[in-house]
Write an enzyme that holds these catalytic residues in place. Structure first.
Site, mmCIF file in Angstrom:
data_model
loop_
_atom_site.group_PDB
_atom_site.id
_atom_site.type_symbol
_atom_site.label_atom_id
_atom_site.label_comp_id
_atom_site.label_asym_id
_atom_site.label_seq_id
_atom_site.Cartn_x
_atom_site.Cartn_y
_atom_site.Cartn_z
ATOM 1 N N HIS A 56 0.332 -8.855 -0.226
ATOM 2 C CA HIS A 56 1.335 -7.885 -0.675
ATOM 3 C C HIS A 56 2.594 -8.049 0.159
ATOM 4 O O HIS A 56 2.662 -8.926 1.020
ATOM 5 C CB HIS A 56 0.788 -6.453 -0.643
ATOM 6 N N HIS A 58 4.391 -6.121 2.354
ATOM 7 C CA HIS A 58 4.762 -5.434 3.589
ATOM 8 C C HIS A 58 5.070 -6.404 4.732
ATOM 9 O O HIS A 58 4.519 -7.505 4.803
ATOM 10 C CB HIS A 58 3.653 -4.467 4.006
ATOM 11 N N ASP A 60 4.245 -6.589 7.816
ATOM 12 C CA ASP A 60 3.152 -7.075 8.657
ATOM 13 C C ASP A 60 2.161 -7.959 7.887
ATOM 14 O O ASP A 60 1.095 -8.303 8.408
ATOM 15 C CB ASP A 60 2.419 -5.912 9.334
ATOM 16 N N HIS A 61 2.558 -8.352 6.676
ATOM 17 C CA HIS A 61 1.743 -9.282 5.882
ATOM 18 C C HIS A 61 2.541 -10.481 5.380
ATOM 19 O O HIS A 61 1.959 -11.524 5.093
ATOM 20 C CB HIS A 61 1.100 -8.552 4.701
ATOM 21 N N HIS A 113 -2.405 0.363 -2.781
ATOM 22 C CA HIS A 113 -1.678 0.405 -1.501
ATOM 23 C C HIS A 113 -0.217 0.055 -1.778
ATOM 24 O O HIS A 113 0.699 0.766 -1.362
ATOM 25 C CB HIS A 113 -2.320 -0.583 -0.538
ATOM 26 N N ASP A 132 -4.888 -4.997 2.574
ATOM 27 C CA ASP A 132 -4.969 -3.586 2.949
ATOM 28 C C ASP A 132 -5.595 -2.729 1.851
ATOM 29 O O ASP A 132 -5.372 -1.514 1.821
ATOM 30 C CB ASP A 132 -3.569 -3.047 3.266
ATOM 31 N N HIS A 170 -6.807 -5.350 9.189
ATOM 32 C CA HIS A 170 -6.550 -4.533 10.382
ATOM 33 C C HIS A 170 -7.846 -4.144 11.077
ATOM 34 O O HIS A 170 -8.893 -4.007 10.436
ATOM 35 C CB HIS A 170 -5.803 -3.247 10.009
#
Length: 248
Positions: A56, A58, A60-61, A113, A132, A170
């Site tokens: 996805h 975001h 942090d991805h 998400h 996530d 995570h």
């Protein structure tokens, strides 16, 4: 067919995943939370990166995409929503197949998400990279989707074989366990939570998990049992709302 998965910490609580197709030696990274540790791991392993697989959009991805692509020449693959953050070389969605050497990753739609979130499933090795959407004893917050959409996505993952190894992005499991114990008194959950707390005290990761273990103990997958008498997605939504408010 066989793959080798190398897992390592990134940022404060993310995991990085490098996946090697053993037949050809080609490698992929699943999401790019932090370029430095990923490039360092590639160098230490001596693996050639062919693909970047985003789940996805975001930061942090997908935040490390550009730096890693520049360093390796890897092809960037992901859902169209990733282009909100960084360019893609190939857009994929549910039902598509991504090949890494002789390994075939089925793309599973897992929105909730984020609206366009996807997972990558290697049926030959029973391995899923779920970003996530599903966590050990947890699930992602619904930043963009609805409870109905997220529940449907979780059911797609729950339909995979019980021995499927699930690599979630995570290390949230101890926190998830504390919440799970607040809504579910199942003996299997209590036993698992004790193992999780002990593992984290030793500094050990709790990822990967398995589909069977999550079906047996994850309160979000068990939501209809915990909130009987309402539609499954409504039960899930109630448990998710409880988690959002949980401060334990």
């Amino acid at each position: 067919m066989s793959i080798t998965v190398h897992q390592f910490p990134c940022l404060s609580d993310n995991y990085g995943f490098l996946v090697r197709d053993d037949a050809t030696g080609l490698a992929a990274c699943v999401d790019t939370p932090e370029a430095g540790p990923i490039l360092k791991a590639l160098d230490e392993l001596g693996w050639k990166l062919a693909l970047i697989l985003n789940t996805h959009w975001h930061q942090d991805h997908a935040g490390g995409n550009a730096e890693i692509k520049a360093a390796t020449g890897a092809t960037v693959v992901g859902p169209a929503e990733v282009e909100r953050l960084t360019p893609l070389d190939r857009k994929v969605g549910g039902g598509d197949v991504v090949e890494l050497g002789q390994t075939r990753f089925q793309v599973i739609e897992t929105g909730g998400h984020t609206l366009g979130h996807i997972a990558y499933y290697d049926a030959g090795d029973h391995v899923a990279f779920v970003g996530d959407t599903l966590f050990a004893l947890g699930c992602g917050r619904m930043f963009e989707g609805t409870a109905d959409q997220m529940w449907t996505s979780l059911q797609r993952l729950a339909a995979l074989p019980d021995d499927t190894r699930v690599y979630c992005a995570h290390e949230y499991t101890a926190s998830n366990a504390r919440f799970a114990l607040s809504v579910d008194d199942d003996p299997a959950l209590k036993a698992r939570a004790a193992e999780i707390f002990a593992a984290r005290e030793r500094g050990e990761p709790t990822v990967p998990t398995t589909i069977g273990l999550e079906k047996a103990t994850n309160p979000f997958l068990r939501a209809p049992l915990l909130r009987p008498g309402v539609a499954a997605h409504e039960a899930f939504g109630a448990v998710r709302a409880a988690k959002d408010a949980f401060r334990g």
